[in-house]
Design an enzyme around this catalytic site. Structure first.
Site, mmCIF file in Angstrom:
data_model
loop_
_atom_site.group_PDB
_atom_site.id
_atom_site.type_symbol
_atom_site.label_atom_id
_atom_site.label_comp_id
_atom_site.label_asym_id
_atom_site.label_seq_id
_atom_site.Cartn_x
_atom_site.Cartn_y
_atom_site.Cartn_z
ATOM 1 N N ASP A 66 0.815 -1.211 0.000
ATOM 2 C CA ASP A 66 0.000 0.000 0.000
ATOM 3 C C ASP A 66 0.850 1.263 0.000
ATOM 4 O O ASP A 66 2.081 1.212 0.121
ATOM 5 C CB ASP A 66 -0.950 -0.016 1.207
ATOM 6 C CG ASP A 66 -0.243 -0.362 2.519
ATOM 7 O OD1 ASP A 66 1.003 -0.287 2.571
ATOM 8 O OD2 ASP A 66 -0.923 -0.711 3.482
ATOM 9 N N ASN A 134 -7.224 -2.144 14.282
ATOM 10 C CA ASN A 134 -8.626 -2.445 13.951
ATOM 11 C C ASN A 134 -8.744 -3.699 13.070
ATOM 12 O O ASN A 134 -9.790 -3.971 12.506
ATOM 13 C CB ASN A 134 -9.291 -1.253 13.254
ATOM 14 C CG ASN A 134 -8.619 -0.897 11.929
ATOM 15 O OD1 ASN A 134 -7.684 -1.572 11.508
ATOM 16 N ND2 ASN A 134 -9.089 0.145 11.279
ATOM 17 N N HIS A 136 -7.008 -4.340 10.256
ATOM 18 C CA HIS A 136 -6.779 -4.204 8.811
ATOM 19 C C HIS A 136 -5.485 -4.905 8.386
ATOM 20 O O HIS A 136 -4.560 -5.077 9.183
ATOM 21 C CB HIS A 136 -6.809 -2.731 8.348
ATOM 22 C CG HIS A 136 -5.650 -1.874 8.723
ATOM 23 N ND1 HIS A 136 -5.784 -0.534 9.041
ATOM 24 C CD2 HIS A 136 -4.317 -2.116 8.808
ATOM 25 C CE1 HIS A 136 -4.597 -0.017 9.301
ATOM 26 N NE2 HIS A 136 -3.697 -0.945 9.175
ATOM 27 N N GLU A 141 -9.458 -1.836 5.049
ATOM 28 C CA GLU A 141 -10.058 -1.390 6.299
ATOM 29 C C GLU A 141 -11.344 -2.168 6.600
ATOM 30 O O GLU A 141 -11.998 -2.697 5.690
ATOM 31 C CB GLU A 141 -10.377 0.107 6.199
ATOM 32 C CG GLU A 141 -9.137 1.006 6.194
ATOM 33 C CD GLU A 141 -8.589 1.279 7.592
ATOM 34 O OE1 GLU A 141 -8.376 0.304 8.345
ATOM 35 O OE2 GLU A 141 -8.362 2.449 7.919
HETATM 36 C C1 GLP Z 1 -0.236 0.394 8.624
HETATM 37 C C2 GLP Z 1 -0.045 -0.389 7.304
HETATM 38 C C3 GLP Z 1 -0.188 -1.863 7.532
HETATM 39 C C4 GLP Z 1 0.455 -2.224 8.845
HETATM 40 C C5 GLP Z 1 -0.360 -1.653 9.963
HETATM 41 C C6 GLP Z 1 0.262 -1.808 11.336
HETATM 42 O O1 GLP Z 1 -1.036 1.492 8.544
HETATM 43 N N1 GLP Z 1 -0.856 0.025 6.234
HETATM 44 O O2 GLP Z 1 0.366 -2.571 6.445
HETATM 45 O O3 GLP Z 1 0.524 -3.609 9.001
HETATM 46 O O4 GLP Z 1 -0.742 -0.320 9.698
HETATM 47 O O5 GLP Z 1 1.367 -0.978 11.485
HETATM 48 P P1 GLP Z 1 2.389 -1.050 12.680
HETATM 49 O O6 GLP Z 1 3.265 -2.203 12.413
HETATM 50 O O7 GLP Z 1 3.119 0.267 12.613
HETATM 51 O O8 GLP Z 1 1.585 -1.199 13.928
#
Ligand code: GLP
Length: 243
Positions: A66, A134, A136, A141
């Site tokens: 993404d 959440n 995702h 989402e």
């Molecule tokens: C982000 C990314 C995800 C990631 C998630 C958790 O926004 N889009 O791919 O897995 O949120 O992120 P983190 O590892 O910083 O908690």
């Protein structure tokens, strides 16, 4: 579904890195699908270390999950920049084998279609995932129907608040993102989902033990034939996994 719980995230990351190395060496032209965020940064550091000790990425293609909409590739918080800083600049991957969706284009729909064509040409051997608080995955989402293809998503309040830690202020967090859909993720040969720390407990609990439901996008992984949840004790204890 395999669940592996490690005393701390350092050991968990070493486990994940060993699996990545195995795929890179075993496959002829492996495609890795990569995540960003805090969770996988130590994995990239470990893989850079493996590279210094001889692991080559010259035959590897990477696709990323993404990118934020509206941030130029050079923006400090863009996922292009993240990947460069944490991983690509340190390894011998060829630039033309790196694919990341571009959220800084006039025609986002065209960009989604372009990215889907790339994904069709590069089926994923190993998918690395984190998980949002959440539930995702990528930026798929909760709350809307599961979407198979690359799409533009309005980020939830929760995600914006959670990702504000990387920006100067809440207002600076982009409100939209472009994300790989669930189809290429579910068609990956193998998936590793890493989650560390008790703040991920509810998401992990629902992903593993709840029904497969659109409110928890990660729950769809329950029906993938080769997925491993790589957890630290903090998250495993907080979600009272019976292990
Ligand atoms: C982000 C990314 C995800 C990631 C998630 C958790 O926004 N889009 O791919 O897995 O949120 O992120 P983190 O590892 O910083 O908690």
């Amino acid at each position: 579904m395999k669940i592996r719980v490690f005393t701390d995230s350092r050991i968990a990351v070493a486990y994940a890195a060993a699996i990545v190395e195995h795929v890179v060496e075993a496959e002829h032209h492996p495609t890795l699908s990569l995540a960003t965020g805090e969770t996988p940064s130590a994995l990239y550091a470990q893989l850079v270390e493996f590279h210094r000790r001889g692991l080559s990425f010259t035959d590897v293609t990477t696709v990323n999950l993404d990118e934020y909409v509206g941030l130029p590739k050079t923006h400090a918080q863009s996922y292009h920049q993240y990947m460069q800083e944490h991983f690509f600049q340190w390894i011998d991957i060829s630039k033309d084998r790196i694919f990341i969706p571009n959220g800084y284009v006039n025609n986002l729909q065209n960009e989604c279609e372009r990215y889907d064509r790339i994904l069709q040409q590069h089926p994923i051997d190993l998918q690395i995932l984190g998980i949002g608080i959440n539930g995702h995955i990528g930026f798929n989402e909760p709350g809307t129907a599961f979407k198979p293809t690359t799409h533009i998503v309005g980020l939830s309040e929760e995600t914006i608040r959670s990702n504000a830690r990387f920006f100067n202020s809440l207002n600076d967090v982009p409100k939209q993102a472009i994300t790989m859909g669930l189809q290429p993720i579910m068609q990956s040969k193998q998936i590793l989902l890493m989650a560390f720390g008790e703040q991920k407990a509810q998401a992990v609990h629902l992903a593993l033990e709840g029904d497969v439901q659109t409110h928890v996008p990660a729950s769809i992984l329950q029906i993938h034939p080769n997925v491993t949840f790589i957890l630290d004790e903090a998250v495993a204890k907080a979600c009272k996994l019976n292990l």
